[in-house]
Design a protein around this motif. Sequence first.
Motif, PDB file in Angstrom:
ATOM      1  N   VAL A 190      -9.345  11.459  35.985  1.00  0.00           N
ATOM      2  CA  VAL A 190      -9.991  11.636  37.311  1.00  0.00           C
ATOM      3  C   VAL A 190     -11.027  13.026  37.414  1.00  0.00           C
ATOM      4  O   VAL A 190     -12.016  13.059  37.579  1.00  0.00           O
ATOM      5  N   PHE A 191     -10.105  13.906  37.374  1.00  0.00           N
ATOM      6  CA  PHE A 191     -10.707  15.475  37.255  1.00  0.00           C
ATOM      7  C   PHE A 191      -9.449  16.312  36.444  1.00  0.00           C
ATOM      8  O   PHE A 191      -8.404  15.901  36.522  1.00  0.00           O
ATOM      9  N   ALA A 192     -10.051  17.202  35.613  1.00  0.00           N
ATOM     10  CA  ALA A 192      -9.266  18.330  35.159  1.00  0.00           C
ATOM     11  C   ALA A 192      -9.927  19.765  35.380  1.00  0.00           C
ATOM     12  O   ALA A 192     -11.098  19.883  35.041  1.00  0.00           O
ATOM     13  N   PHE A 193      -9.078  20.597  36.152  1.00  0.00           N
ATOM     14  CA  PHE A 193      -9.735  21.764  36.806  1.00  0.00           C
ATOM     15  C   PHE A 193      -8.986  22.896  36.165  1.00  0.00           C
ATOM     16  O   PHE A 193      -8.291  22.972  34.967  1.00  0.00           O
ATOM     17  N   LEU A 194      -9.593  24.300  36.335  1.00  0.00           N
ATOM     18  CA  LEU A 194      -8.967  25.420  36.133  1.00  0.00           C
ATOM     19  C   LEU A 194      -9.186  25.595  34.692  1.00  0.00           C
ATOM     20  O   LEU A 194      -8.151  26.392  33.968  1.00  0.00           O
ATOM     21  N   LYS A 195     -10.256  25.503  33.994  1.00  0.00           N
ATOM     22  CA  LYS A 195     -10.693  25.941  32.794  1.00  0.00           C
ATOM     23  C   LYS A 195     -11.502  27.084  32.633  1.00  0.00           C
ATOM     24  O   LYS A 195     -11.544  27.747  31.553  1.00  0.00           O
ATOM     25  N   LYS A 196     -11.851  27.279  33.833  1.00  0.00           N
ATOM     26  CA  LYS A 196     -12.672  28.592  33.891  1.00  0.00           C
ATOM     27  C   LYS A 196     -11.797  29.746  34.451  1.00  0.00           C
ATOM     28  O   LYS A 196     -10.974  29.570  35.267  1.00  0.00           O
ATOM     29  N   ALA A 197     -12.259  31.139  34.337  1.00  0.00           N
ATOM     30  CA  ALA A 197     -11.677  32.364  34.918  1.00  0.00           C
ATOM     31  C   ALA A 197     -12.136  32.208  36.367  1.00  0.00           C
ATOM     32  O   ALA A 197     -13.021  31.700  36.697  1.00  0.00           O
ATOM     33  N   GLY A 198     -11.256  32.635  37.137  1.00  0.00           N
ATOM     34  CA  GLY A 198     -11.323  32.830  38.706  1.00  0.00           C
ATOM     35  C   GLY A 198     -11.281  31.592  39.385  1.00  0.00           C
ATOM     36  O   GLY A 198     -11.739  31.509  40.505  1.00  0.00           O
ATOM     37  N   THR A 199     -10.486  30.486  38.916  1.00  0.00           N
ATOM     38  CA  THR A 199     -10.576  29.129  39.621  1.00  0.00           C
ATOM     39  C   THR A 199      -8.886  28.807  39.835  1.00  0.00           C
ATOM     40  O   THR A 199      -8.737  27.806  40.315  1.00  0.00           O
ATOM     41  N   ASP A 200      -8.187  29.860  39.962  1.00  0.00           N
ATOM     42  CA  ASP A 200      -6.857  29.551  40.061  1.00  0.00           C
ATOM     43  C   ASP A 200      -6.601  29.266  41.576  1.00  0.00           C
ATOM     44  O   ASP A 200      -7.387  29.583  42.493  1.00  0.00           O
ATOM     45  N   ILE A 201      -5.540  28.220  41.780  1.00  0.00           N
ATOM     46  CA  ILE A 201      -5.143  27.818  43.014  1.00  0.00           C
ATOM     47  C   ILE A 201      -4.316  28.609  43.651  1.00  0.00           C
ATOM     48  O   ILE A 201      -3.147  28.618  43.043  1.00  0.00           O
TER      49      ILE A 201
ATOM     50  N   ILE B 124     -15.110  20.795  45.379  1.00  0.00           N
ATOM     51  CA  ILE B 124     -16.242  20.440  45.114  1.00  0.00           C
ATOM     52  C   ILE B 124     -16.775  21.372  43.968  1.00  0.00           C
ATOM     53  O   ILE B 124     -17.298  20.965  42.825  1.00  0.00           O
ATOM     54  N   ASN B 125     -16.885  22.433  44.142  1.00  0.00           N
ATOM     55  CA  ASN B 125     -17.166  23.712  43.076  1.00  0.00           C
ATOM     56  C   ASN B 125     -16.596  23.597  41.629  1.00  0.00           C
ATOM     57  O   ASN B 125     -17.113  23.587  40.732  1.00  0.00           O
ATOM     58  N   MET B 126     -15.420  23.528  41.760  1.00  0.00           N
ATOM     59  CA  MET B 126     -14.394  23.169  40.678  1.00  0.00           C
ATOM     60  C   MET B 126     -14.822  21.826  39.895  1.00  0.00           C
ATOM     61  O   MET B 126     -14.847  21.948  38.679  1.00  0.00           O
ATOM     62  N   SER B 127     -15.098  20.661  40.673  1.00  0.00           N
ATOM     63  CA  SER B 127     -15.471  19.641  40.081  1.00  0.00           C
ATOM     64  C   SER B 127     -16.889  19.676  39.302  1.00  0.00           C
ATOM     65  O   SER B 127     -17.114  19.193  38.180  1.00  0.00           O
ATOM     66  N   LEU B 128     -17.763  20.469  39.932  1.00  0.00           N
ATOM     67  CA  LEU B 128     -19.108  20.374  39.468  1.00  0.00           C
ATOM     68  C   LEU B 128     -19.229  21.621  38.361  1.00  0.00           C
ATOM     69  O   LEU B 128     -19.922  21.335  37.393  1.00  0.00           O
ATOM     70  N   GLN B 129     -18.502  22.599  38.261  1.00  0.00           N
ATOM     71  CA  GLN B 129     -18.284  23.511  37.295  1.00  0.00           C
ATOM     72  C   GLN B 129     -17.758  22.839  36.050  1.00  0.00           C
ATOM     73  O   GLN B 129     -17.970  23.090  35.166  1.00  0.00           O
ATOM     74  N   ALA B 130     -16.667  21.829  36.226  1.00  0.00           N
ATOM     75  CA  ALA B 130     -16.066  20.913  35.092  1.00  0.00           C
ATOM     76  C   ALA B 130     -17.200  19.727  34.688  1.00  0.00           C
ATOM     77  O   ALA B 130     -16.559  19.114  33.950  1.00  0.00           O
ATOM     78  N   GLN B 131     -18.321  19.555  35.393  1.00  0.00           N
ATOM     79  CA  GLN B 131     -19.029  18.608  35.099  1.00  0.00           C
ATOM     80  C   GLN B 131     -18.646  17.258  35.374  1.00  0.00           C
ATOM     81  O   GLN B 131     -18.657  16.293  34.644  1.00  0.00           O
ATOM     82  N   GLN B 132     -17.710  17.236  36.421  1.00  0.00           N
ATOM     83  CA  GLN B 132     -17.120  16.061  36.857  1.00  0.00           C
ATOM     84  C   GLN B 132     -17.446  15.494  38.272  1.00  0.00           C
ATOM     85  O   GLN B 132     -17.069  16.212  39.194  1.00  0.00           O
TER      86      GLN B 132
ATOM     87  N   ASN C 122      -4.221  20.419  16.544  1.00  0.00           N
ATOM     88  CA  ASN C 122      -4.468  21.385  15.834  1.00  0.00           C
ATOM     89  C   ASN C 122      -4.218  22.858  16.476  1.00  0.00           C
ATOM     90  O   ASN C 122      -5.280  23.718  16.643  1.00  0.00           O
ATOM     91  N   HIS C 123      -3.667  22.994  17.627  1.00  0.00           N
ATOM     92  CA  HIS C 123      -3.120  24.117  18.297  1.00  0.00           C
ATOM     93  C   HIS C 123      -4.449  24.396  19.348  1.00  0.00           C
ATOM     94  O   HIS C 123      -4.605  25.491  19.733  1.00  0.00           O
ATOM     95  N   LYS C 124      -5.085  23.428  19.883  1.00  0.00           N
ATOM     96  CA  LYS C 124      -6.107  23.463  20.845  1.00  0.00           C
ATOM     97  C   LYS C 124      -5.855  22.694  21.900  1.00  0.00           C
ATOM     98  O   LYS C 124      -6.922  22.177  22.650  1.00  0.00           O
ATOM     99  N   TYR C 125      -4.657  22.607  22.113  1.00  0.00           N
ATOM    100  CA  TYR C 125      -4.122  21.632  23.204  1.00  0.00           C
ATOM    101  C   TYR C 125      -4.709  21.815  24.719  1.00  0.00           C
ATOM    102  O   TYR C 125      -4.571  23.135  24.867  1.00  0.00           O
ATOM    103  N   THR C 126      -5.211  21.141  25.337  1.00  0.00           N
ATOM    104  CA  THR C 126      -5.661  21.209  26.743  1.00  0.00           C
ATOM    105  C   THR C 126      -5.019  19.882  27.553  1.00  0.00           C
ATOM    106  O   THR C 126      -4.704  19.091  27.118  1.00  0.00           O
ATOM    107  N   GLN C 127      -5.265  20.085  28.733  1.00  0.00           N
ATOM    108  CA  GLN C 127      -4.690  19.015  29.497  1.00  0.00           C
ATOM    109  C   GLN C 127      -5.459  17.662  29.371  1.00  0.00           C
ATOM    110  O   GLN C 127      -5.026  16.455  29.470  1.00  0.00           O
ATOM    111  N   ASP C 128      -6.626  17.550  28.964  1.00  0.00           N
ATOM    112  CA  ASP C 128      -7.541  16.734  28.708  1.00  0.00           C
ATOM    113  C   ASP C 128      -7.063  16.038  27.579  1.00  0.00           C
ATOM    114  O   ASP C 128      -7.438  14.625  27.282  1.00  0.00           O
TER     115      ASP C 128
END
Length: 491
Positions: free
Chosen positions: A148-159, A274-282, A123-129
């Motif tokens: 295993v993990f899915a990151f970069l859902k938040k602002a300021g977390t680009d690699i 680790i911070n990206m993991s914790l931010q994603a609650q993974q 329904n046009h809400k596609y994410t990597q998850d």
Amino acid sequence: MPYNQYHTYTNLSQGNIYNQLTSYLGQISVHEGAMRINPLNANGDCNGWSFLFAYYNGINKPHQFKEIQSYISKWNGNIYSLYGQHGMSEALQKKYGNGIKLFEHTINDLSWFAHLKAKDVTNHKYTQDDRIQHFELVSDNKHTLTNVFAFLKKAGTDINAQELPDMLRIAHQWKNSWVDLGVYSSIGGHALAVYITAEGKYAYYDCNEYNGSFETESAEWVSHKILSSIGYDTQLKDFSLYQFHSNEKSVENEPNQASPEALDVSLYSMNKFINMSLQAQQFDPVHKILSLDDDNARTLVEIFGNSYLHKAVKHGHVELTQLLLEKSVDANAVENTADQTPLMVAAEIGNLKIASLLLQYGANINITNAAGYDAKAIASRHGQYDIVNLLTNDSDSASTPDTLSFSDLFSWDVANTIHKIANQFSREQPALSKATTLKIEDVLESKTIEIPGLESSPNIVSHSDVTPMNMMPVALQLNDTVNLVAHADIF
């Protein structure tokens, strides 16, 4: 992404294969007498190709993926040649029977796992998850896709370019896994895949490349290819890791769960991961990385262990909580402005297993927070009575005398029982505005009670009056003072 941004494609590039598949759809429409709708995306099915590359690697058949691409690319354009098996490998002959079936199967798979189709399904809400749900819809039930993990859902977390090699080395801890990448630049977006093989190599795949995929042991080389895929202003905004698991008993290519290897990455990169993991609650990836016999892991625990512990407790991750406690993180560490200890956090959410674990590692039940409440009071205020009982039994004053005086009714353990029974009677007898009775077996068990002024009351009954066959509550009538305790704000 648009093909017109690139030179003429040949061989295994998606542009060449798109032309072949489109030509097939046109010719088969003539034979069927009705125009086929082309489900392929003229602007690029890079998400679909990346997923199929990962899938064939995940089921230990990477060569079959290239054989399919090669067969389509080399097709001579004659629809009749597809009714036989000429030019097909032995494996493809067994799987498809003829070229028509191979073309149809590829079009179906490619369109299904492409980004636009996924957006329709979600329904046009596609994410990597959504990859997992998407895969399950058409899975043959022989394999399971896990995240295993899915990151970069938040602002300021680009690699960025400097961080990417280290992030790939960290992902390298999970063998037989697929790094799903989304890159963006001024000319558009593109999907790429990096499969980490059982041997520890990086199998990089870009569907716009002439040969499609390459294998290397260099994280720097892969990073360079990723960040130059669609221009020098390429940015990485999606970074997820998946694994395919076999559901069959005989497993050739299950993800490697061997002990983590040493990591040659910077402290900064490990902390960002680790911070990206914790931010994603993974929390599982955090547990794996901090389990390393690594100077960076030890340093991060020393610096940020208190914060990690609070987050692990808050989200109920027992394994990470235990790991941090084993690494000597203080079980009484205060982390937030409310002066909450980990035990108070566990008491509030009612996690009995973590609370027990904290007590084993020296958590102090008598510490109070900024509001003056200890862990037992917090548990009681939030209705977490299993925690109250645990903390009561852990207390030095947990033992109950054979005879209870009136003042004993104000202790937390008895007050907690009063409160529970009061709630029970309020539910069972809504007409009662106050709980005036207590089940004597809940309060006294095999003990007696002494309440001044009530010793001779006919409403007091002994424990011997309680029988299993008695369906009505055997009760002790309480005076107004005790009723006040049962309804006081201290609960």
